[in-house]
Design a protein around this motif. Structure first.
Motif, mmCIF file in Angstrom:
data_model
loop_
_atom_site.group_PDB
_atom_site.id
_atom_site.type_symbol
_atom_site.label_atom_id
_atom_site.label_comp_id
_atom_site.label_asym_id
_atom_site.label_seq_id
_atom_site.Cartn_x
_atom_site.Cartn_y
_atom_site.Cartn_z
ATOM 1 N N PRO A 22 0.812 -1.207 0.000
ATOM 2 C CA PRO A 22 0.000 0.000 0.000
ATOM 3 C C PRO A 22 0.850 1.264 0.000
ATOM 4 C CG PRO A 22 0.079 -0.954 2.183
ATOM 5 C CD PRO A 22 0.808 -1.895 1.289
ATOM 6 N N ASN A 23 0.270 2.309 -0.528
ATOM 7 C CA ASN A 23 0.842 3.636 -0.480
ATOM 8 C C ASN A 23 0.617 4.185 0.933
ATOM 9 O OD1 ASN A 23 1.445 6.284 -0.877
ATOM 10 N ND2 ASN A 23 -0.253 6.697 -2.270
ATOM 11 N N CYS A 24 1.684 4.652 1.605
ATOM 12 C CA CYS A 24 1.563 5.114 2.990
ATOM 13 C C CYS A 24 1.827 6.610 3.096
ATOM 14 C CB CYS A 24 2.570 4.393 3.884
ATOM 15 S SG CYS A 24 2.352 2.620 3.902
ATOM 16 N N GLY A 25 1.113 7.251 4.008
ATOM 17 C CA GLY A 25 1.400 8.644 4.348
ATOM 18 C C GLY A 25 1.817 8.703 5.800
ATOM 19 N N THR A 26 2.767 9.595 6.120
ATOM 20 C CA THR A 26 3.276 9.637 7.486
ATOM 21 C C THR A 26 3.350 11.074 7.989
ATOM 22 O OG1 THR A 26 4.646 7.719 6.956
ATOM 23 C CG2 THR A 26 5.144 8.875 8.987
ATOM 24 N N ILE A 27 2.896 11.282 9.207
ATOM 25 C CA ILE A 27 3.098 12.577 9.868
ATOM 26 C C ILE A 27 4.062 12.336 11.021
ATOM 27 C CG2 ILE A 27 2.029 14.464 11.115
ATOM 28 C CD1 ILE A 27 -0.576 13.811 9.732
ATOM 29 N N THR A 30 -0.850 12.229 -1.453
ATOM 30 C CA THR A 30 -0.575 11.105 -2.352
ATOM 31 C C THR A 30 -1.653 10.028 -2.237
ATOM 32 O OG1 THR A 30 0.890 10.234 -0.649
ATOM 33 C CG2 THR A 30 1.925 11.422 -2.446
ATOM 34 N N GLU A 31 -2.776 10.369 -1.590
ATOM 35 C CA GLU A 31 -3.893 9.444 -1.394
ATOM 36 C C GLU A 31 -3.453 8.107 -0.825
ATOM 37 O OE1 GLU A 31 -6.522 9.575 -4.885
ATOM 38 O OE2 GLU A 31 -7.340 11.269 -3.735
ATOM 39 N N PRO A 32 -2.912 8.136 0.403
ATOM 40 C CA PRO A 32 -2.398 6.894 0.995
ATOM 41 C C PRO A 32 -3.525 5.959 1.413
ATOM 42 C CG PRO A 32 -2.317 8.642 2.615
ATOM 43 C CD PRO A 32 -2.786 9.269 1.340
ATOM 44 N N GLU A 33 -3.190 4.668 1.473
ATOM 45 C CA GLU A 33 -4.147 3.693 2.006
ATOM 46 C C GLU A 33 -3.919 3.496 3.491
ATOM 47 O OE1 GLU A 33 -3.847 0.372 -1.181
ATOM 48 O OE2 GLU A 33 -2.567 2.084 -1.653
ATOM 49 N N ILE A 34 -2.706 3.812 3.949
ATOM 50 C CA ILE A 34 -2.409 3.752 5.385
ATOM 51 C C ILE A 34 -1.841 5.104 5.807
ATOM 52 C CG2 ILE A 34 -1.156 2.578 7.206
ATOM 53 C CD1 ILE A 34 -0.842 0.189 5.438
ATOM 54 N N LEU A 35 -2.330 5.608 6.924
ATOM 55 C CA LEU A 35 -1.848 6.892 7.420
ATOM 56 C C LEU A 35 -1.219 6.688 8.796
ATOM 57 C CD1 LEU A 35 -1.764 9.941 6.913
ATOM 58 C CD2 LEU A 35 -4.045 10.112 7.929
ATOM 59 N N PHE A 36 0.097 6.961 8.896
ATOM 60 C CA PHE A 36 0.802 6.877 10.179
ATOM 61 C C PHE A 36 0.937 8.272 10.767
ATOM 62 C CE2 PHE A 36 2.642 3.276 7.711
ATOM 63 C CZ PHE A 36 2.184 2.246 8.513
#
Ligand SMILES: Nc1ncnc2c1ncn2[C@@H]1O[C@H](COP(=O)(O)OP(=O)(O)OP(=O)(O)O)[C@@H](O)[C@H]1O
Ligand SMILES: [Mg+2]
Lengths: 246, 247
Positions: free
Chosen positions: B68-73, B143-149
């Motif tokens: 999956p595409n991931c986004g992270t903060i 980036t329209e992630p499927e998982i957001l950390f």
């Protein structure tokens, strides 16, 4: 740099101190400032000073640009890549403290006595100043920025473009400011031989003829040259570093 | 599906390896939300780094189904001070070499959704803490992630702003159908946002308890009795840890 008014006041105070010292010393080696200002005005008006000013400016500017194009990429890479840093830093520490002007004889043998040798010597001295500052700037970037880039899927090259380069620019600008002072000092040195053009030549030549007003005209012009460089740097910094709290 | 199996992690401290995380195992179902809570320094950030692939475990494994595409903060410093709000939000897309018009459309929409309209040319240093958090959220979503950390995305905010942004995260989680993983210090935040709550012990972090919390996801969950009940459980667990007991 301070407001225009502050700079004007500072210039007046310096001229005042100069006038005072000239009166107290009462020596031909320190003419009164108004004589020098008049001389500069006359030589600017009839164009005889402009050539030398332009030639000196070009030599210093080319020297700085040459140093900048070599030192910034190298400094960024050495600062950011740990393996490079380990290998290259010892060389920098050994070579940086040498008074590079002593290499002049070698430079003349390699490049002749023309303009390029003069520019090269300015570049050589300034190169190390910019290199060391740039390397330290790139080394001290908070590693969280790299993690943030990694989460966005950045390549190593993109790290340079979006983090390493922009994060280092404020310190590079500081290095440039120091380089301006250095380059004008080296300028005097390299224009004291094998040339009949430039502010350094004017100073040496007037000295030889004991023409002290002309001597100080040369010195004053060098100050103006350095000051113009600072003004330009301020402009560039305002454009490049809009994000820094000023 | 995120599957964490017997993960261990050590950090070298003056050439001695000191354990940071010990025997961590848990799962997060697809489209689930998970809150990670524990005392300061227990390894929450390290666990999130492991999940998002910034660190590798010394033993054990982390399996994420599909790629999956991931986004992270990240905790603090996530934003680049030399980039404007617009450039920060669009950065992930720029790195992916997306078309300019595509980036503009996406960033403009996110600016509107996050209530940041009119601030695109500001630099992060010119924004309040709450606005910076929203920029970080927008950038992670670009980036329209499927998982957001998210690592303590709402720390250092006043109570009201914090609740507003908690609701925003809730909206995002539900509207975009993503899996959300959130590190937090706050018991109420963990219970409000985490369908599953992982409670870690003091360093080295071990799992003290996994609390299933199916009520999370309702905007008015905060007022319900069950919410307070769940908060009580977490409080007891964390307090027991502070007194040195093993729960
Ligand atoms: N790169 C590193 N090298 C060595 N030790 C580290 C490193 N990063 C973190 N640590 C140590 O690992 C432990 C866990 O750190 P971590 O940042 O994961 O804790 P945390 O739970 O996120 O803390 P906080 O709640 O304060 O954010 C801490 O004791 C910290 O000092
Ligand atoms: Mg942390």
């Amino acid at each position: 740099m301070g407001s225009k008014r502050d700079i004007f006041i500072a210039a007046l105070i310096l001229l005042g101190l100069w006038e005072l010292s000239a009166l107290l010393l009462d020596s031909i080696a320190l003419p009164e400032p108004w004589l020098v200002v008049k001389d500069i005005g006359r030589k600017l008006a009839d164009g005889s000073l402009l050539d030398d000013l332009a030639i000196s400016a070009a030599r210093a500017l080319l020297g700085i640009l040459l140093a900048l194009t070599a030192a910034v990429p190298l400094g960024l890479a050495v600062g950011a890549e740990e393996s490079l840093r380990r290998r290259i830093s010892p060389f920098i520490y050994l070579l940086y403290p040498i008074p590079h002007v002593v290499l002049l004889p070698l430079i003349i043998i390699l490049f002749g006595i023309g303009n390029f040798s003069k520019i090269f010597l300015i570049a050589l001295v300034v190169f190390f100043q910019i290199l060391v500052t740039t390397r330290d700037a790139a080394k001290d970037i908070n590693r969280n920025y790299f993690y943030a880039m990694q989460t966005l899927g950045a390549s190593r090259w993109q790290m340079y473009v979006h983090v390493i380069m922009p994060a280092s620019i404020p310190k590079i600008m500081t290095a440039m400011r120091i380089s301006v002072g250095t380059s004008v000092a080296i300028l005097f040195f390299v224009e004291s031989f094998a040339t009949t053009r430039g502010l350094g030549y004017i100073i040496m030549d007037s000295w030889g003829r004991s023409d002290y007003v002309s001597l100080y005209t040369g010195i004053g012009s060098m100050a103006m040259l350095g000051f113009s460089f600072y003004l330009i740097l301020d402009r560039i910094e305002k454009r490049l570093c809009r994000w820094t709290p000023s | 599906m995120i599957n964490v199996r017997s993960v261990n992690l050590c950090f070298d401290h003056q050439t001695v390896a000191r354990p940071v995380l010990q025997d961590i195992s848990f799962q997060i179902p697809p489209y689930g939300s998970c809150a990670i809570i524990g005392p300061s320094g227990c390894g929450k950030t390290s666990l999130l780094f492991l999940l998002s692939g910034l660190l590798q475990p010394d033993s054990g494994e982390i399996v994420i189904a599909g790629t999956p595409n991931c986004g992270t903060i990240l905790q603090n410093f996530g934003l680049f001070p030399w980039k404007t709000v617009y450039q920060n939000i669009g950065l992930g897309l720029v790195l992916q070499r997306k078309k300019k018009s595509f980036i503009q459309e996406r960033v403009t929409r996110l600016l509107r959704e996050m209530g940041l309209g009119g601030f695109e040319e500001h630099y992060p240093g010119q924004l309040s803490g709450g606005m910076q958090q929203r920029v970080a959220l927008a950038r992670a979503l670009a980036t329209e992630p499927e998982i957001l950390f998210m690592d303590e995305p709402l720390s250092s905010l006043d109570a009201l702003t914090r609740e507003r942004l908690q609701n925003l995260i809730l909206d995002v989680w539900q509207a975009k159908r993503i899996t959300a993983v959130l590190v937090t210090h706050s018991i109420e935040e963990a219970v409000f946002l985490g369908r599953r709550i992982i409670v870690l012990s003091k360093r080295p972090g071990r799992i003290l308890r996994i609390v299933d919390n199916p009520g999370a996801g309702e905007p008015d969950y905060r007022q319900s009795e069950y919410f307070f009940h769940q908060c009580g459980i977490l409080r007891e667990t964390l307090k027991g840890e502070e007194n040195g007991q093993q729960t």
